[in-house]
Structures are given as structure tokens and as C-alpha cells.
Design an enzyme around this catalytic site. Sequence first.
Site, PDB file in Angstrom:
ATOM      1  N   ASP A  67       0.854  -1.180   0.000  1.00 40.32           N
ATOM      2  CA  ASP A  67       0.000   0.000   0.000  1.00 40.32           C
ATOM      3  C   ASP A  67       0.894   1.236   0.000  1.00 40.32           C
ATOM      4  OD1 ASP A  67      -2.031   1.830   0.269  1.00 40.32           O
ATOM      5  OD2 ASP A  67      -2.335   1.471   2.412  1.00 40.32           O
ATOM      6  N   ASP A 114       3.426   1.105   3.351  1.00 40.83           N
ATOM      7  CA  ASP A 114       2.894   0.966   4.704  1.00 40.83           C
ATOM      8  C   ASP A 114       3.255  -0.452   5.182  1.00 40.83           C
ATOM      9  OD1 ASP A 114       1.460   0.497   6.984  1.00 40.83           O
ATOM     10  OD2 ASP A 114      -0.402   1.382   6.240  1.00 40.83           O
ATOM     11  N   ASP A 168       0.489   5.296  -0.005  1.00 43.25           N
ATOM     12  CA  ASP A 168      -0.553   6.292   0.206  1.00 43.25           C
ATOM     13  C   ASP A 168       0.064   7.686   0.199  1.00 43.25           C
ATOM     14  OD1 ASP A 168      -2.650   7.915   1.451  1.00 43.25           O
ATOM     15  OD2 ASP A 168      -3.572   5.962   1.880  1.00 43.25           O
TER      16      ASP A 168
END
Lengths: 336, 374
Positions: free
Chosen positions: B95, B282, B97
Site C-alpha cells: 500500500d 505501509d 498512500d
Amino acid sequence: MLKIGVKDLAKYPFLTEAGEYLRDTGLSLEQLGHSDWKPIVEKAYGRIVVASSGQIYNSDLDALDNDSELLSFIVAIILLKSAGMATLIKRFSLAESRRAERYLQQDLYASREKKNLELPLKIIRDIFSVNVLIDNDEFVIKIPDYVKRSVHFHEKEWKLVNRRISNGYVYLSAHETVRLIRAELGEYINTRIQSVNISSIPESFRQRVQDLVALAKKFSDTTFVSSEYPPCVKHGIEVLEKGENLPHSGRFLLATYLLSKGQTVDQIAPLFKNAPDYNERTTRYQLEHISGSSGSGTKYQCPSCEKLRSESLCFAIPDCNGIINPVQFGKKRKTS
Amino acid sequence: MNEKNTLFVESAFKEYYFNRFDLIHVPQKASEREFGYQKFNSGMTRHLVIRNDKELRLLLMKEVPSDVYCSNAYYSFPGLPMAEKDWKGADLIFDIDAKDLGLPCRQDHTVFKCSSCGHGIIGFQPKCQQCDSTKFESVSTTCKICISESKNQVTRLVDVLTSDLGIKKEEIEVYFSGNEGFHMRVTNSDYESLGSHERADLADYIMFNGAIPESFGVPRQSNSKVSLPSTDEKGWRGRVARKLFSSKSKAPKISKDIIANGHTTFQVQLDEIKKTMGVKIDPKVTMDIHRIFRLEGSINSKSGLAKIQCTDLDSFDPFQSACLLGDDSVDILVDCPTQIRLKNKKFGPYKNEKVSMPKYAAVYMLCKGLGNIL
Ligand code: SF4
Ligand SMILES: [Zn+2]
Ligand SMILES: [Zn+2]
């Protein structure tokens, strides 16, 4: 086909080929009970005693006859199984794996020049199902095979980021390759011993079996792992039990934690027995220092969860929620 | 979200799920995965088994979820409680972001919304200009820079995965997350059996976390020999060398400086390199081997945009390609102090005013909590 000689079996007596070799000699358990074989039984017994004291049994493969090296290992297993003491079997497996580890490393190292790596690589492949390849002068293994093992070590140099990596492979020295599979070697020997079935033993073995039962009693007071310990402490104990190296910060955690739970230096010291660099005097000295009963007299406190996290020693589980120091683990939290 | 807004957003989602069967598929090994979904203003339903596209579409039509998830793990019994599922393996997931990238643009488009009157402003203020309340929620929107920086991280991650970890390009799928970043999924049989601790070490590798000078040839003892990596090496050693010796002519001097400054200084340099070159994933997501991860093709209720695959990352524009809801005109009351760009149209800034806008933009405003349906 790879030819495994009796000298190889003396080094690696836990290989399945050892059983085949024995079958070929036609020697039976009954025959081993004959007084002619007494020296072998004594040798086997000695091998267990040495192992249980945390030392590595030394064989001089050039001077001694290899048959007796191999046979004494097998008789040792028979004695251990008959005595049925798990702590002895564990200690024996660990010491024997250390012994084999030495040879494995030597064989990897020595045969590299001769390009004769078949035996050590076969052992690694068969027992640990890891494929080790050779690239120039180095050993390479696949990254997933590497991390599955390296995560059990806590020194920073084992982190993937500190390794030479290329195209999905990790580069290792002979020493590192063997170090990586050490724990599995002990487990392998342990399961091999567990799987042996012995119906009856010769009369001449009985005395030594009884001696082993008595010997095991000496160690049985050292197991004090409580399920109430926090994961970081349990983990440290496990690492030591496997005979792996726990960094200084991890030993400090164990010592301060157990002392804070009211254990004494005498109770804690045996825990470090399996450490590769164990020395009874220094261990005691350090523990006494930490407990405040020597030196400056300051009693050291258990490090905080935050500190442990920064040292990669924290293995938090949901029960750790809301605590800032391992000593708080398991205490009922106030309902707020 | 209030009931009126919820009903409106739900109907927009339903229309999408009804019309865009072409975009809604279960991932491979679907019957071994756990599915889950959430409805607006309600909790998570987990441990579902969905075997094929047909069953998935049926669920979407029937429940009209706000968000739909699917496990990265494969189980023997995905429908049983966690302890009985029998974990068999899991895709590697990542992930990235925009809000974790430390970008300076973030403060220009993060809205502080007053918790009592709903008034929104850009930039932090101690109290609301309209009602003096001191409580705010932050609402993040996404700009072009956010997206291009996230893409940058994706490109670097793909490089580490392929040239260091030996993963093939065909085994990597890149998705726009449906809100502020990208998701990646790797299906490689060598890696799928790794547990959480092992994945944590991979995450550290990717982020360049925990590197020590010794591994890059700078020992602790100042009298030991220093052997720095060379620029043609693979992995982080090569990357670090290329960073240090970016200019060939200065290389000898740089080497000399590193040797003279020693271990501690080099550790600081490595920590700097981590900040600029480590890939900002992450780690909690990558470590999680039981996660239910947003399902591709579904709508993200944080924005009303869809999680969709990016086949050509460079040209991919999420505000165009992932904006898939209807475009009939809707009247809403909007308080959005920053400009939003969707489907090459600009919306706002609006100061608590009534506006007619296409449905996809209205849903975006409602999902962000910046408007109310009239
Ligand atoms: S949270 Fe604290 S008690 Fe729990 S594992 Fe980590 S260090 Fe130990
Ligand atoms: Zn207000
Ligand atoms: Zn931005």
C-alpha cells in the site's frame, strides 16, 4: 551416485545412510550387548554426558576408527530412548547438531576449492529442503528460503537489508550458510531420535540407562517457562533454549524481567547455559551486577516496551495493549 | 453520513455495480479467499465465501456495500472463523498512500472541517471562524503532485521487486487504491508461504530500514579496512554506491571522506538515504497475512472513485479513469475551500453554496463530508 563413506557417516551419523551401513555390517542389537562391545557403550554414555553438560563431543576422525564413532552414536540413541528423558534428548540433539555443524562448515569450505560440494550440499538439500547454489566462490540461496530462517536471528547483520542480494538470491559465506540452518539441524536430530523404536535392550545396557535417568534429574529444575510471561520474554527464552545467540539487550531483558518477578540469580543462571558463548562465572557475575547484589549496588530496571521495540525484541500480541513495560504484562488493568 | 446523503450515494454505487459488470471480477483462487464488506453506517461483515463473478455481482446488487474486501490469503476453509480457516499462503501486498509521503502540497489541500458547524478551511486554525468551536476533522483531498509522487514510489517498488527480489513483471499487479494512492499485489509461489515476521523483514528491505555501515563496507573499528560497494553492484549496495558516487570524478575524494569520518557518520548518511531512497510503503499492510484488502473493481467510499488496475502507470490519470459513476446533474450544498479536478473538469472552491454538478462529483463531495444533498 554420491558415495557416502564410513568417514562421512562418522561425521554425520544421523543420515539415513548410517542405518543402511549398519544393516550391511549385519550387527544386531543382541550382539552389541556382548561384553566385547562394552567400550562402545561407554563411549556412547560419555557422548551423552558431554552433551548434557553443554559441550560438544569431539572426535578425532583421523586417529579414531570411524566404525566406533558411528556405533557410539547409535548406541547413545538406544540409551537415550530407553531412559526416555526428554531434557537429555534435547541436550544431546543440540550438542550433536553443533558437532555436525562444524563438519558441515569445514566440508563446505574445504571442498569449495576441490569443487566437491556434493555431500554437504546434499545434506542441506535433503534435511532442510534448501537449495544452495554456488556462484563463483560464494553460496547463494533464494530470498524466501533465507528469510524464513534469518528472522529467528536478532543481530542486525542478518536483516535482508544488510545482505548482498541479486535477482531473488542472497549471498552467504560457508559459515553463514551453516549458521542459517543450525536450529533445524538440532530439530532434525531430535525427531530422528524420537522416531526410533526400541522394544528391548541388552542387559549390559541397563546400568547406563539408570545412570542417565539420574543425570536427567539434575536438569529438570531448569524449566520454569511460564505461560504468563510476555511474548518478548518467551521469545528470549526460546532463542536461548535453541542454543542460539541472544544479543546483549535480550539477555538484559530476561535478567531484569525475571529478577523483578522474584527469581534468584541461581534460578536464572542455568537459562543461559545453551548460549554459544556460555561461561558460568561471567554469567553469574553479570546477573549479580544487574540484580544490584554486587558492584555499585544499583538494581537495574526492566527496559520499556518502546526501547525493546526499537531493538526489534518486541513481539507484541493483543494482550500487550496498554502496557509500557513488560513487567506490567498480565496484570489486570484498572477499569477506567 | 446522514440518511439522505447515504441513500443518494448508495443509489449511485448501485447504478455502477449494475452497469459495469465488465469491471467486476473475483481475483484468482477466489474460492479459497475470504471476502468481506461494509455498508454505510454499519459494521464489517467478514468470513464470506464468494466463488465466482456471478456470486460477487449478486452480493453487490443485493447489499450495495460502501466498501468490499477480499483476503490476500488463501485458506482451506475461508468461511470459518479465523482460527479454523487453515491458512495456506498469501499474496504479497503493498500500500502506497500519498498522505504518508511527507509532501509539502498536502497542507494546500487538506481541509479542516469544523466538527460543530461543518465549515471548512484550508490550513490549521485554533478555532472556527463561524462558530468559535475548537474541534476539527481533517479531510484530505488529492492533487496531481500527490498522484505523481505516489507513482514515483510505485516505480521504485517495482524496481526493487524485480531486480532485487527476483519477482517477474508479469507477477506484479498495480492498482489505483480508489482514494489517495496505489495498491500492489504480487503472485509468486516462492513468496506466498512467508509468514508475518518474514514479510516484515521484506518490508524493511524495501524501505531501506535497519541498514548498518558494516554491510556497506564501513567497519566499526577505525583501523579496519574499508571496502565500499561499487556502482555496478545489485541491490541496495549498488543503489547506495550510485547515490554516494554520483559524480565519477569526485569518487576518490568521497571515498576518502567516508573513511576519515568513520562508522557513526556513515550511519547518519545511511539514515539520510533511507529517507530519500527507501520506498514508502505501509509496512503494516505488507506484514499482514490475514488482511482483507480492498477488492479491485469496487468503489472506495472515501471518495466514490473505483479501485482499478493501471496497465500503463505513466499515462494513468485516476481522476479520469477511476471516476466511473454517472454524470447526470445533481443539486448539492457544498462547502469545499479547495478546487477538485475530476474528468478534466474543475469544481470549486465553493463557500457553502448550492451548486449543480455531475453525479460523480457530487458523490465525491458527499464521501469527503464536504457537502449535503438538497
Ligand atoms: S509490547 Fe512490551 S511486553 Fe509486549 S512483547 Fe512488546 S515489549 Fe514485550
Ligand atoms: Zn464551526
Ligand atoms: Zn498533493
